[in-house]
Every structure is written in C-alpha cells, then in structure tokens.
Design an enzyme around this catalytic site. Structure first.
Site, PDB file in Angstrom:
ATOM      1  N   ASP A   1       2.929  -5.127   8.154  1.00 17.07           N
ATOM      2  CA  ASP A   1       1.842  -4.104   7.688  1.00 17.07           C
ATOM      3  C   ASP A   1       0.608  -4.909   8.055  1.00 17.07           C
ATOM      4  O   ASP A   1       0.274  -5.814   7.322  1.00 17.07           O
ATOM      5  CB  ASP A   1       1.720  -3.174   6.654  1.00 17.07           C
TER       6      ASP A   1
ATOM      7  N   CYS B   1      -4.848   2.745  -3.604  1.00 12.71           N
ATOM      8  CA  CYS B   1      -3.502   3.202  -3.192  1.00 12.71           C
ATOM      9  C   CYS B   1      -2.453   2.012  -3.251  1.00 12.71           C
ATOM     10  O   CYS B   1      -1.678   2.146  -2.065  1.00 12.71           O
ATOM     11  CB  CYS B   1      -3.922   3.716  -1.639  1.00 12.71           C
TER      12      CYS B   1
ATOM     13  N   GLN C   1      -4.641  -5.342   6.891  1.00 16.07           N
ATOM     14  CA  GLN C   1      -5.609  -6.211   5.963  1.00 16.07           C
ATOM     15  C   GLN C   1      -5.495  -7.516   6.414  1.00 16.07           C
ATOM     16  O   GLN C   1      -6.178  -8.337   5.800  1.00 16.07           O
ATOM     17  CB  GLN C   1      -5.090  -6.223   4.448  1.00 16.07           C
TER      18      GLN C   1
ATOM     19  N   LYS D   1     -10.344  -0.938  10.584  1.00 14.72           N
ATOM     20  CA  LYS D   1     -10.376  -1.974   9.522  1.00 14.72           C
ATOM     21  C   LYS D   1     -10.760  -3.376  10.526  1.00 14.72           C
ATOM     22  O   LYS D   1     -10.737  -4.342   9.752  1.00 14.72           O
ATOM     23  CB  LYS D   1      -9.085  -2.447   8.889  1.00 14.72           C
TER      24      LYS D   1
ATOM     25  N   HIS E   1       0.723  -1.205  -0.016  1.00 13.77           N
ATOM     26  CA  HIS E   1       0.009  -0.036   0.077  1.00 13.77           C
ATOM     27  C   HIS E   1       0.945   1.254  -0.027  1.00 13.77           C
ATOM     28  O   HIS E   1       2.066   1.231   0.490  1.00 13.77           O
ATOM     29  CB  HIS E   1      -0.762  -0.161   1.319  1.00 13.77           C
TER      30      HIS E   1
HETATM   31  N1  PLP Z   1      -1.765  -0.782   4.550  1.00 14.18           N
HETATM   32  C1  PLP Z   1      -2.602  -1.481   4.001  1.00 14.18           C
HETATM   33  C2  PLP Z   1      -2.339  -2.939   3.360  1.00 14.18           C
HETATM   34  C3  PLP Z   1      -3.965  -1.093   3.666  1.00 14.18           C
HETATM   35  O1  PLP Z   1      -4.697  -1.606   3.235  1.00 14.18           O
HETATM   36  C4  PLP Z   1      -4.279   0.224   4.437  1.00 14.18           C
HETATM   37  C5  PLP Z   1      -5.753   1.022   3.991  1.00 14.18           C
HETATM   38  O2  PLP Z   1      -6.231   0.656   2.990  1.00 14.18           O
HETATM   39  C6  PLP Z   1      -3.177   0.994   4.761  1.00 14.18           C
HETATM   40  C7  PLP Z   1      -2.026   0.576   5.182  1.00 14.18           C
HETATM   41  C8  PLP Z   1      -3.361   2.444   5.397  1.00 14.18           C
HETATM   42  O3  PLP Z   1      -4.166   2.395   6.363  1.00 14.18           O
HETATM   43  P1  PLP Z   1      -4.846   3.726   7.020  1.00 14.18           P
HETATM   44  O4  PLP Z   1      -5.513   4.535   6.086  1.00 14.18           O
HETATM   45  O5  PLP Z   1      -5.701   3.356   7.896  1.00 14.18           O
HETATM   46  O6  PLP Z   1      -3.500   4.443   7.865  1.00 14.18           O
END
Ligand code: PLP
Length: 532
Positions: free
Chosen positions: A324, A488, A327, A350, A247
C-alpha cells in the site's frame, strides 16, 4: 545508511547507490549532512545540548542557531556580536499585534510575524520553496483570517495550478468517452488517458503501461487485489499476513474476504518506536500463508516499513505481496523493478492529483491470473448470452466509464513532481521532518508517537492535559490544518494505548517557518512560552 540525531537515512530510499551520494544530496538542505560531517551521535564528549546550545566538550549543534538581531542571517555570515550562522536561520522579529492581524479578521490568538512565515528559506532541488508554494493557489487561502498552513498532507495534498488547468483543458477541449468513438474528441481523450497511464508507468518504474490499472483510489485498489486476485486461491484455514500499522483500507477488505472464505488474518507486530519487528513477521509464514498486504509508510506514525526485506521474505516462501503506497509515493522515489512487489497501490489525491483516481500496479503474471473485478462495458472483447471473452489487463479491470479527466490530471501531477525530482522532494522533506521532530520535542507536555528510525512526513503526537479536539481546534484558529483523531488506523494507535493523536503531516511546499508557527502555538496551548 547516514544517521543524525533524528533520522537514519537509507540511500536506497532516494534511489542513490551509496551513503556518500546521499550525503552530498542532503548537504544542499542541511549543514548537518555536509560531506565529512561526523554523525552527531558519535561526537566524542557530546553531552546533552538543547537547540542551538554548545554541548559540554562537544561540537555546536548545527542547523538550529538563532540569530539575535531580528534579521535573516545569510548562510555563513556572522551575527553581530554572535556566532556564525550555519543554516540561514531566521531571527525572531518583534511585530506589533496590530500589524499581524489583517483588518476585519478575528484576532489570531497565536500571532507570529507574517513576514517571517513564508520567507524564502530553502530550496527543493534547484527550486526555491516560495516558487513551489506559488504553484499551489490554495496556499494563498485565508482560514480564520490567517494564511492557511496546510499540514494535513497525509489526508490529502493540495493541487498545483497546472493540474487544475489540465482538468479544465480536458473538459474544454478533449472531453469524450475513451476507446469507443471514431471521432476527433474520442481520439484526443483516449490519447490523454493512455498518455497518463504511460506517464504513471514511467514514474513508478513499471515495465509497461499495461501494468497500470486505473481505479478510484487505494481503497478500491486493495479491494480489487483482494477480490480479483487473492479470493480465488483461498480455502478455509488459509492465512493472510498484514501488519499492525495498516490503514483500515488495508484491513477491512481482507476481513470481508476472510469472512467469505474462512481464511485467517495474521498480524505482524511493531516495537515501541513503531517499527515492524521483522523476525516476528518472518515467523508468521507457514504452509497456509497465501498472501501478504502491508503499507510502505504508516499514515498514523510515519514509519517507513522495510518493504524490500518484507517482499524478499514473502517471495522466499512463495507468497505474493501487495504494498500500500498511499503514503509513500509522494514522499520518496519508488521503483517497481527494484522493489519487486507483486502489487503496489496508491491514490492520486495524495500525490497532488485529483480525487477519484488511483492506481493498481500489478506484475504481468498476477494481472493475468486475476479475474475481472467488475463486469460491464470497456472490459470485454466479445459478449454473447452464453459467454463473455474479456480483454487483457489493464482493460479487464476497468469496467464502465472511468474517471478520465482525473487520470489525465494525475498524469500532469506526476509530470510536475518529476520536474522537481522525487529525490529532491524526499531530501527536503526529510530535513523538514528532522526539524519538526526537534521543534515538537521541545514543546512542554507533548509526546511524539512513532519514533522509527526511518520515517516520512508524519509527526503524530499527544499533548498532556489537552484533548485531541481542543488541540485541533486551537490550531485551526491559527490557520493551521492538521488531523486529530484515529486516522483510520485504530489498531496501530491502540498498540500505543491510544484512541487518537494529533497528526501534522508534511509536504514539500511546507517550510521551517510553518513548523515554527506550529510549535509556538502548541507551546501556548501547553501553557508554556512560545519559543524565543
Ligand atoms: N492506505 C493508507 C496508508 C492511507 O493513508 C490511506 C488514506 O489515508 C488509504 C490507504 C486510503 O486511501 P483512499 O482513501 O485514497 O482510498
């Protein structure tokens, strides 16, 4: 490992010791997984058979039977004049258009029998899915005159009533700043806030609540890891390893750091199914490698990365690693002691919690080695104009007034999913993902992007001859919320020559019937017939 036609399931991902225990758990969700059932790929003489058909010389394809008389066929009972139903499948029911569209609502261009849509077809652990759905008030919402079908769970999840009520309770009865005041409400809010930290530590198997730092979300968490921990070790020419699946939240903070320090980013590739090529990842390590940051589950493709192997490889090179978990944490049990990541970050919103709150888990030694992320109140032991003495982690990283109520709400959210059982949520969602994969594969002109053996939640696709925007809008007109765009994760999609996909993403309140609706609407968009 257990395999069926669509998925390879790893017992470890469910926190179970072996394949047999996983098979027993999954058997509750799908007869395909019943103990002793042969792996479908290995059925001798099995030719190509589509959904519900008998392959030549092989066994009946289970889990997809369609009844023919318009009634639900209970598990194991015989359809009049037909075969024995093995999955409690719903028969297509013919409902006149007038009965499908609520008065005054714009006509649904893709009607389906409302009675079938939320019928009690499944259980998550011991809990019927309709009971779970009743916990989420927003699922009653009407969109474009139709009941909301929320398949945008990778963007954010909906909130159960008890999380909503916990926030209200906090503001009605506990609201105060934490740690500072010597009065009753300060005690209450501090207890609630620190109690949430303890719940989250238990939920992810952290050794101690001091391993849990509250932040705004995954994005802030990764920025914290980059700035507070990694930055101090970087010299020009040093290397940070990422993967192509990341992401943007796990790319841009490292680019900013590379710009500042002269470090270089190295990127592990994926194969045509969207799976990390482990040998190529292993080849990236050298004496300049300083850090690795990788997603557990790709938000664009749904790939579950082999994080255990990736972490072990990083550690064998003496390199620290951040996972990370944005998900993954809502889709499978995670255990920090077993996973052995140095950092693990995720967002509350999430995992059925509020927005504005997230978590950085860090091992004690990396948190100790990290510098403060921001300066201010709460994070200090003593301040003079000559020098400041910081508090220990996690307070050292929590300058200023945090999102106290949201942290408390996140504690409630993890209590809620724990009461159902993450292993049951994972098993239910895996079955739903396999069902969705099968259903969408049958839609004319639709290509699934991301076909890894280990996936979670995500069904990304493109539809020949139809733009992402068109598909997204036409689904929305039928009450179905999905994401259409780059999610993203532009490098991940460009690996497949794409600028975007349509991305339905599942949660444990979704149902087979919702997937059927999605597939029917997509078939209509494709110009084909809706499935019988
Ligand atoms: N990392 C992953 C794999 C994501 O799917 C997301 C959000 O969709 C993020 C990071 C960023 O999360 P946040 O916008 O809640 O900070």
């Amino acid at each position: 490992m257990i395999t069926n036609r669509y998925l390879a399931l790893d017992p470890k991902a469910y926190g179970l010791p072996d394949a047999e225990e996983l098979r027993t758990l999954l058997a509750a969700y799908s007869p395909e997984f019943s103990p002793g059932a042969p792996d479908k790929e290995r059925i001798p003489g099995r030719g190509k058979a589509s959904y519900g058909e008998r392959p030549p010389g092989g066994e009946r394809v289970l889990g997809g039977e369609q009844a023919t008389d318009g009634e639900r066929i209970p598990y194991g009972e015989r359809v009049p004049g037909g075969e024995r139903a093995t999955d409690g499948a719903y028969a297509p029911r013919v409902v006149p258009l007038s009965a499908r569209t609520p008065a005054g609502a714009p006509e649904n261009p893709y009607p389906v029998p409302a009675a079938d849509l939320f019928a009690p077809s499944a259980r998550v652990g011991n809990v019927p899915v309709e009971k779970i759905r009743a916990d989420f008030p927003i699922l009653e919402e009407k969109v474009s005159g139709h009941r909301l079908v929320w398949l945008d769970n990778a963007a954010t999840t909906q909130k159960p009533r008890r999380v909503i009520e916990r926030l209200e309770h906090y503001y009605r009865h506990e609201n105060s700043n934490v740690h500072r005041g010597a009065h009753t409400l300060a005690e209450r809010s501090t207890e609630a806030y620190e109690g949430a930290r303890e719940k989250i530590a238990r939920f992810i198997g952290a050794p101690d609540s001091d391993n849990i730092v509250f932040v705004r979300g995954t994005t802030e968490g990764i920025n914290l890891v980059a700035q507070a921990y990694v930055k101090q070790f970087l010299r020009p020419g040093d290397e940070i390893i990422l993967t192509v699946l990341e992401h943007h939240a796990n790319i841009v903070p490292w680019q900013l750091l590379a710009e500042e320090s002269g470090a270089v980013l190295r990127v592990a590739p994926v194969d045509d199914d969207g799976q990390i090529i482990l040998s190529a990842y292993a080849d990236l390590f050298n004496s300049r490698t300083r850090f690795v940051s990788a997603s557990h589950v790709s938000n664009a493709l749904g790939t579950v990365a082999p994080v255990e192997e990736m972490i072990a490889l990083a550690h064998s090179h003496g390199t620290r690693i951040c996972i990370d978990g944005a998900q993954s944490v809502s889709h499978m049990p995670v255990d920090m002691r077993a996973m052995d990541a140095d950092f693990f970050v995720f967002s509350g919103h999430k995992i059925y919690g509020p927005t504005g709150i997230g978590v950085v888990y860090g091992k004690a030694d990396v948190l100790e080695a990290a510098r403060p992320y921001q300066g201010g109140g709460n994070m200090i032991a003593d301040v003079t104009f000559a020098e400041t003495v910081y508090r220990e982690a996690p307070a050292k990283f929590e300058a200023g007034t945090g999102s106290i109520a949201d942290a408390v709400g996140l504690g409630e959210a993890v209590d809620y999913v724990s009461s159902i059982g993450m292993q049951h949520i994972a098993a239910y969602e895996q079955e739903l993902l396999a069902y969705g994969t099968k259903a969408l594969s049958a839609v004319p002109g639709l290509t699934l992007i991301g076909t890894a053996a280990r996936k979670a939640s995500v069904l990304s696709f493109v539809s020949a001859g139809h733009s992402l925007e068109e598909v997204g809008k036409r689904l929305s007109a039928a009450g179905i919320a999905v994401r259409a765009g780059h999610h993203c994760a532009q490098p991940a999609l460009r690996r497949f020559g794409l600028e975007g996909t349509v991305r339905p993403s599942l949660a444990f309140y979704n149902t087979r019937e919702e997937i059927d609706l999605l597939a029917d609407v997509l078939s209509k968009i494709a110009g084909g017939k809706a499935r019988p």
